[in-house]
Every structure is written in C-alpha cells, then in structure tokens.
Enzyme design. Structure first.
Site, PDB file in Angstrom:
ATOM      1  N   HIS A   1       0.808  -1.226   0.000  1.00 43.07           N
ATOM      2  CA  HIS A   1       0.000   0.000   0.000  1.00 43.07           C
ATOM      3  C   HIS A   1       0.843   1.279   0.000  1.00 43.07           C
ATOM      4  O   HIS A   1       0.554   2.234   0.736  1.00 43.07           O
ATOM      5  CB  HIS A   1      -0.937   0.018   1.211  1.00 43.07           C
ATOM      6  CG  HIS A   1      -2.056  -0.992   1.153  1.00 43.07           C
ATOM      7  ND1 HIS A   1      -2.589  -1.464  -0.011  1.00 43.07           N
ATOM      8  CD2 HIS A   1      -2.758  -1.606   2.161  1.00 43.07           C
ATOM      9  CE1 HIS A   1      -3.570  -2.326   0.272  1.00 43.07           C
ATOM     10  NE2 HIS A   1      -3.683  -2.432   1.560  1.00 43.07           N
TER      11      HIS A   1
ATOM     12  N   HIS B   1      -9.732   2.544   0.242  1.00 41.31           N
ATOM     13  CA  HIS B   1      -9.667   1.413   1.180  1.00 41.31           C
ATOM     14  C   HIS B   1     -10.748   1.485   2.265  1.00 41.31           C
ATOM     15  O   HIS B   1     -10.469   1.247   3.445  1.00 41.31           O
ATOM     16  CB  HIS B   1      -8.269   1.345   1.796  1.00 41.31           C
ATOM     17  CG  HIS B   1      -7.858  -0.023   2.236  1.00 41.31           C
ATOM     18  ND1 HIS B   1      -8.572  -0.759   3.157  1.00 41.31           N
ATOM     19  CD2 HIS B   1      -6.817  -0.808   1.873  1.00 41.31           C
ATOM     20  CE1 HIS B   1      -7.964  -1.922   3.351  1.00 41.31           C
ATOM     21  NE2 HIS B   1      -6.893  -1.975   2.577  1.00 41.31           N
TER      22      HIS B   1
ATOM     23  N   GLU C   1     -11.664  -3.500  -2.786  1.00 37.44           N
ATOM     24  CA  GLU C   1     -10.781  -2.459  -3.315  1.00 37.44           C
ATOM     25  C   GLU C   1     -10.577  -2.664  -4.804  1.00 37.44           C
ATOM     26  O   GLU C   1      -9.963  -3.647  -5.216  1.00 37.44           O
ATOM     27  CB  GLU C   1      -9.427  -2.525  -2.608  1.00 37.44           C
ATOM     28  CG  GLU C   1      -9.510  -2.439  -1.107  1.00 37.44           C
ATOM     29  CD  GLU C   1      -8.354  -3.180  -0.467  1.00 37.44           C
ATOM     30  OE1 GLU C   1      -7.192  -2.841  -0.745  1.00 37.44           O
ATOM     31  OE2 GLU C   1      -8.607  -4.121   0.292  1.00 37.44           O
TER      32      GLU C   1
HETATM   33  C1  BGC Z   1      -4.743  -6.195   2.044  1.00 38.46           C
HETATM   34  C2  BGC Z   1      -4.523  -6.895   3.363  1.00 38.46           C
HETATM   35  C3  BGC Z   1      -4.038  -5.884   4.358  1.00 38.46           C
HETATM   36  C4  BGC Z   1      -5.084  -4.796   4.468  1.00 38.46           C
HETATM   37  C5  BGC Z   1      -4.740  -3.721   5.448  1.00 38.46           C
HETATM   38  C6  BGC Z   1      -5.736  -5.110   2.258  1.00 38.46           C
HETATM   39  O1  BGC Z   1      -5.885  -4.399   1.079  1.00 38.46           O
HETATM   40  O2  BGC Z   1      -5.177  -7.068   1.055  1.00 38.46           O
HETATM   41  O3  BGC Z   1      -3.601  -7.966   3.226  1.00 38.46           O
HETATM   42  O4  BGC Z   1      -3.809  -6.470   5.606  1.00 38.46           O
HETATM   43  O5  BGC Z   1      -5.271  -4.215   3.220  1.00 38.46           O
HETATM   44  O6  BGC Z   1      -3.466  -3.311   5.304  1.00 38.46           O
END
Ligand code: BGC
Length: 368
Positions: A120, A194, A332
């Site tokens: 991310h 998110h 997402e």
């Molecule tokens: C991911 C997860 C992650 C979460 C929060 C999601 O988009 O797929 O693996 O733990 O985000 O970070």
C-alpha cells in the site's frame, strides 16, 4: 469559501458541503473534515488526512440511518492507523514482492513494510499525506477534489507523481470516485480507496452474514506472503465462487489452501468485462437484516476482497468500539497486486505524457 476546481462549469459550494478543522498532525499540518450531504439521504465525511472517508451514513430499508464504514473519531488515531481505514492508497495498492521491480532496465527498491514486501505505498503512503482539498457542487451533486504531489523517490518510486482524486456524491445515492495521475518519469501507479464496510453499522458485529456477488470467474491465488503466484485461477467449484450471491461466512472456514494462506479472503478477483476500460459491475454486497446494499462498478481490472482478517480488536474505532476480527470488509478496485513484477498482468506503468485515469462507483441501495 474558495471554489478552485479543474472543471469550469462547477459553481461555488453551498451548505451541502461543510468544511471544518479536524486538528493538527504531529508535524504541524492543519487537517480539515468535509461533510457531503446529498438529497438521497447519504451523508459522507472525508478528511484531508489520507483523503480518508471517515463515515458514511446510509438508510436501511425502513429509512433508519447507520454509519456503514469503519473509522476513528480523532486525527491522532488516523496518524497511528495501520489498517488503511477509509484511506486513499498509493502509489501502489497492495503488495510488491520484496519491494523490488525493474523498469526500463533499472532496478528499484521500495520501502518494505509487510513481512519483507512493500504494501500500500510503503511506510508513509498516500494514506498518511495531507491532501489539498476543494469542495464543489454541480448539478445537484456534491463533491471534493483532492490533490497530492508525490515527490521523485517517494518510498523508492521514480518520478514526481501528481495525483487528483474526486469524490462525487449524487442525488441518486452514488459515490463516484475518479482517480487521475500524471508523472515526469515512468513509474508504477495503482490507486484505490480502502473503505471497510459493515452494512449493519460499524461496531455492530462481524461481516460474515453479508451476502456477496462478484462478477469474477477468476482470481489470483497467492503464496504464503500473499503475493500472487501469477496464475489466473478459475473460481469454479471453490469457496472463491461468488458468481451467485453467497454469505461471506458460508465457506470462509472451509479446508482450502488459499483461505488458509490468507486467514480468510484476502485475494484479488479478476473482474469479468466485455472490452477494457469500461465501467463494469464488479460486486454487489447486501446485508440481509437491514437490507442495505452496495453495488460497485469500476473501470479497474481487479478487485481485492479482504475480510478484515488482520483486525484483532486491539485498536478501537469510532465511539471507542474495538475493530474486532472480521468486523469490516474491503472491496478495493485496483490493478492486480505485484503487477510491476508480472508482465502477464495488466500494466500499471504510467509514462510521462500519458494520463492515469480510473473510475469506481459505489451505489448505496436497499434490497428486499
Ligand atoms: C490487504 C490486506 C491488508 C489490508 C490492510 C488489504 O488491502 O489485502 O492484506 O492487511 O489491506 O493493510
């Protein structure tokens, strides 16, 4: 209130958009909160910190409002957050293997913040940036334009990336999210929103009773570090088949290697579509008791479905209520994880002179 927006036919905001201070970050940056209220009955609050959607008030089939997204009451909690609650995510959503990729013959090393992988956007991704935000009102819609400049070398990424995101709330109960970016050097870009949803109301329990339908015949299976193996696997005959509406909890504990590796659903689904770049229905989510639902359309090729497996109740959210295991789910819209290292996946590379554009629409509905 000033109205600076990229489109000329926009008019000055009215009281359907409220703007107020939300605090000051540890580095002394002022943060604001914006409230978008639409005649559809949906009200959304958004922070300039991370562009985060803090709350979404949505009616059930009897008109009772509940806040259907996970978030926090204070800025300090958003600054500490490690779950990306409601945030804009970039430069690249999800994981990049070992934080490495090669582009045009050069090797790049990104910040590693998830068990040796990049996740991310790194240690300080776009979710921790204070965005420049301007409200607008246009033909009965209310919205915000958020801008952020990610400097060359940001978390290891090449090129200065100029990002613009707009949130537009329509009188038809749609939240339309447009992503736009340009760069001065080739770079991967994979932006997403998110939000974690709990359509029974945040804090009310887990999301296992929610029913989900995904327009996805295939998904991208992962290895033990949650990086896609590169395979596009058919969902048929597996717990990943949501081609007809299924309760999320119905098969989540079944004896399946992929569910075991991720501790539940935490996988990218390949959105079925005719043609590329068009808005396609990717997901329909329903909470059967309240009747609240969301239909998600996107131009993106993928959708990460995450059942909040890493939420463990140790962090409290709004009203001091802990974010318990699987108390929210994320859908997402994005390009596939680890795309910079998988030439067979749709490319995430943005080059100077080109524009990154993508659109996702959440339509808040009631059913039943
Ligand atoms: C991911 C997860 C992650 C979460 C929060 C999601 O988009 O797929 O693996 O733990 O985000 O970070």
């Amino acid at each position: 209130m000033s109205a600076r927006s990229p489109d000329q036919d926009r008019t000055a905001p009215t009281d359907a958009v409220r703007r107020e201070p939300f605090g000051t970050t540890a580095e002394g940056r002022e943060v604001e909160r914006f409230t978008l209220a639409s005649t559809s009955g949906i009200t959304i609050t958004v922070l300039s910190f991370g562009g985060a959607i803090q709350s979404i008030m949505a009616p059930d089939r009897r008109g009772m409002l509940a806040d259907v997204t996970l978030g926090y009451d204070t800025l300090a909690e958003y600054e500490r957050d490690k779950s990306y609650l409601g945030a804009l995510v970039g430069r690249c959503a999800n994981r990049i293997r070992a934080g490495r990729f090669s582009l045009d013959g050069r090797d790049y090393t990104l910040a590693r913040n998830a068990g040796g992988n990049h996740l991310h956007g790194g240690k300080r991704g776009f979710n921790k940036a204070v965005w420049n935000v301007e409200p607008f009102e246009e033909r009965g819609d209310v919205g915000l334009v958020l801008e952020h400049v990610s400097p060359d070398g940001d978390e290891g990424y090449p090129g200065t990336l100029r990002v613009r995101v707009s949130y537009r709330l329509t009188a038809n109960a749609e939240l339309q999210i447009d992503f736009h970016a340009t760069t001065d050097a080739a770079t991967p870009v994979n932006l997403t929103q998110h939000a974690y949803f709990n359509l029974a109301g945040t804090g009310s329990g887990d999301i296992l009773g929610h029913e989900l339908e995904l327009s996805a015949s295939r998904f991208t299976p992962v290895d033990e570090t949650l990086i896609p193996t590169g395979e596009l696997r058919s969902v048929r005959g597996t717990p990943f088949d949501f081609s007809t509406s299924e309760a999320i909890g119905a098969r989540i504990e079944s004896d399946d290697e992929q569910l075991r590796l991720a501790g539940g659903y935490d996988h990218n689904f390949v959105v079925d579509r005719n043609g590329t770049g068009e808005l396609a229905l990717a997901a329909r989510l329903t909470e059967p008791v309240s009747g609240r639902g969301i239909d998600i359309h996107t131009t993106e090729p993928g959708m990460q479905f995450y059942t909040g497996n890493f939420l463990d109740g140790t962090v409290a959210g709004k009203g001091g209520i802990p974010h318990r295991y699987r108390s929210g789910l994320a859908l997402e819209t994005q390009h596939f994880p680890n795309s910079p290292n998988e030439p067979s996946f749709p490319s995430t590379i943005l080059r100077p002179g080109a524009e990154h554009r993508s659109r996702t629409v959440y339509h808040f509905v009631t059913r039943g």
